[in-house]
Design a protein around this motif. Structure first.
Motif, PDB file in Angstrom:
ATOM      1  N   GLU A 130      -7.090  -1.592   3.195  1.00 57.66           N
ATOM      2  CA  GLU A 130      -6.352  -0.263   3.182  1.00 57.66           C
ATOM      3  C   GLU A 130      -5.997   0.225   1.564  1.00 57.66           C
ATOM      4  O   GLU A 130      -5.897   1.259   1.265  1.00 57.66           O
ATOM      5  CB  GLU A 130      -4.844  -0.582   3.864  1.00 57.66           C
ATOM      6  N   MET A 131      -5.429  -1.033   0.615  1.00 60.81           N
ATOM      7  CA  MET A 131      -5.498  -0.572  -0.535  1.00 60.81           C
ATOM      8  C   MET A 131      -6.727  -0.044  -1.414  1.00 60.81           C
ATOM      9  O   MET A 131      -6.512   0.896  -2.132  1.00 60.81           O
ATOM     10  CB  MET A 131      -5.071  -1.956  -1.313  1.00 60.81           C
ATOM     11  N   TYR A 154      -7.667   0.772 -11.112  1.00 61.85           N
ATOM     12  CA  TYR A 154      -7.217  -0.378 -10.128  1.00 61.85           C
ATOM     13  C   TYR A 154      -7.261  -1.989 -10.867  1.00 61.85           C
ATOM     14  O   TYR A 154      -8.551  -2.172 -11.209  1.00 61.85           O
ATOM     15  CB  TYR A 154      -7.956  -0.592  -8.682  1.00 61.85           C
ATOM     16  N   ASP A 167      -2.356  -4.804  -8.583  1.00 66.62           N
ATOM     17  CA  ASP A 167      -2.042  -5.379  -7.451  1.00 66.62           C
ATOM     18  C   ASP A 167      -2.271  -7.126  -7.588  1.00 66.62           C
ATOM     19  O   ASP A 167      -3.536  -7.526  -7.826  1.00 66.62           O
ATOM     20  CB  ASP A 167      -3.116  -4.773  -6.518  1.00 66.62           C
ATOM     21  N   LEU A 194      -7.288   3.633  -0.341  1.00 68.87           N
ATOM     22  CA  LEU A 194      -6.464   4.377  -1.003  1.00 68.87           C
ATOM     23  C   LEU A 194      -6.876   4.630  -2.374  1.00 68.87           C
ATOM     24  O   LEU A 194      -6.999   5.649  -3.166  1.00 68.87           O
ATOM     25  CB  LEU A 194      -4.903   3.642  -1.136  1.00 68.87           C
ATOM     26  N   VAL A 208       0.877  -1.036  -0.124  1.00 64.67           N
ATOM     27  CA  VAL A 208      -0.053   0.077  -0.069  1.00 64.67           C
ATOM     28  C   VAL A 208       0.796   1.273   0.067  1.00 64.67           C
ATOM     29  O   VAL A 208       0.514   2.248  -0.745  1.00 64.67           O
ATOM     30  CB  VAL A 208      -0.934   0.021   1.363  1.00 64.67           C
ATOM     31  N   ARG A 260       0.889   4.200  -2.763  1.00 63.32           N
ATOM     32  CA  ARG A 260       0.962   5.553  -2.367  1.00 63.32           C
ATOM     33  C   ARG A 260       1.790   6.536  -3.059  1.00 63.32           C
ATOM     34  O   ARG A 260       1.441   7.426  -3.649  1.00 63.32           O
ATOM     35  CB  ARG A 260       0.688   5.723  -0.613  1.00 63.32           C
TER      36      ARG A 260
END
Length: 278
Positions: A122-123, A134, A115, A126, A99, A103
């Protein structure tokens, strides 16, 4: 018409998009795509743009199994490379599952996070906060860890249900559908037979209504098919034309973004895209 939003840019997927692979590494599976320094990665990335790739996928940690790579080490390679490519005129995706690295990559000019971990809250938070694109890849455990292939009653049905659950969680955390692309994760936790079944049924993933991101370039399952066995699979350097065939089939089945190494596959993608979607 499916579109993909990458921060302030929206990609029109009326034709398939070629994502050129740039690895700021010395140990990626294909020796022909190892850019050992950020400076070399920038030069290699710009050559891919000149060759006609629509976006660049830049990573600094090999997907193959190995010891953990710390954020600082990953960022030392990845961030300068992204900064140097940011003005190339095409969107940049950061290939990372950490993560904090994501960022910093977004701050450096990346428009997307690719990813291979299957994501975490948490990802997802973001992604929601930045509005970036994503790529959600199917995987059944932590990345870069070897484990036995899993058995499924129906591998595609299982994966579709997995994507539905993960995308549902992303929506709960504020990620918009137009930010999300899905990647079946060929070679990740899949046997060659399962990879081939996924390839045969790629069109079923389009029912999710999200861009279909297919990372298949020079994968092990291609080497296994060409050799006739997993144990004697051809090395990555000998899988170019198998990749061309797989790329063509993926476009025919509805692939929207093809993550590929070579101009030969890019040509196959362009021609197949015109035939199928022209």
């Amino acid at each position: 018409m499916v579109e993909w939003r990458l921060r302030d840019l929206t990609l029109d997927l009326a034709r398939p998009v070629g994502a050129g692979i740039v690895n700021v590494t010395v140990d990626s599976m294909f020796a022909g795509a190892r850019s050992g320094t950020p400076e070399q990665a920038i030069a290699d990335g710009l050559r891919l743009v000149e060759a006609g790739f629509d976006m660049l996928d830049v990573g600094a940690v090999a997907a193959r199994s190995g010891p953990p790579v710390g954020v600082e080490d990953e960022c030392a390679a990845l961030v300068p490379a992204i900064e140097g490519m940011a003005a190339a005129g095409v969107p940049i995706s950061a290939d990372t599952f950490q993560v904090e690295t994501a960022r910093r990559a977004l701050e450096a000019g990346a428009a997307c996070v690719n990813d291979i971990s299957g994501g975490c809250d948490e990802m997802f938070e973001l992604v929601a906060a930045t509005g970036c694109g994503y790529v959600l890849m199917h995987i059944e455990g932590p990345p870069r860890v070897d484990r036995p292939w899993r058995e499924y009653d129906d591998v595609v049905d299982h994966m579709v249900a997995w994507f539905e659950a993960r995308v549902g969680r992303m929506r709960e955390l504020g990620v918009a559908d137009e930010q999300i692309a899905i990647d079946p994760g060929l070679d990740f936790d899949l046997s060659p037979e399962q990879d081939l079944e996924v390839m045969r049924r790629l069109a079923e993933f389009t029912a999710l209504g999200l861009p279909l991101y297919v990372s298949l370039s020079r994968k092990d399952f291609i080497g296994a098919v060409l050799a006739g066995s997993w144990e004697e699979r051809w090395p990555a350097g000998e899988r170019e034309w198998g990749t061309v065939a797989a790329t063509t089939l993926a476009v025919q089945a509805g692939g929207d973004i093809l993550r590929i190494h070579d101009r030969s596959s890019l040509q196959a993608m362009r021609l197949a895209g015109e035939v199928v979607r022209g």
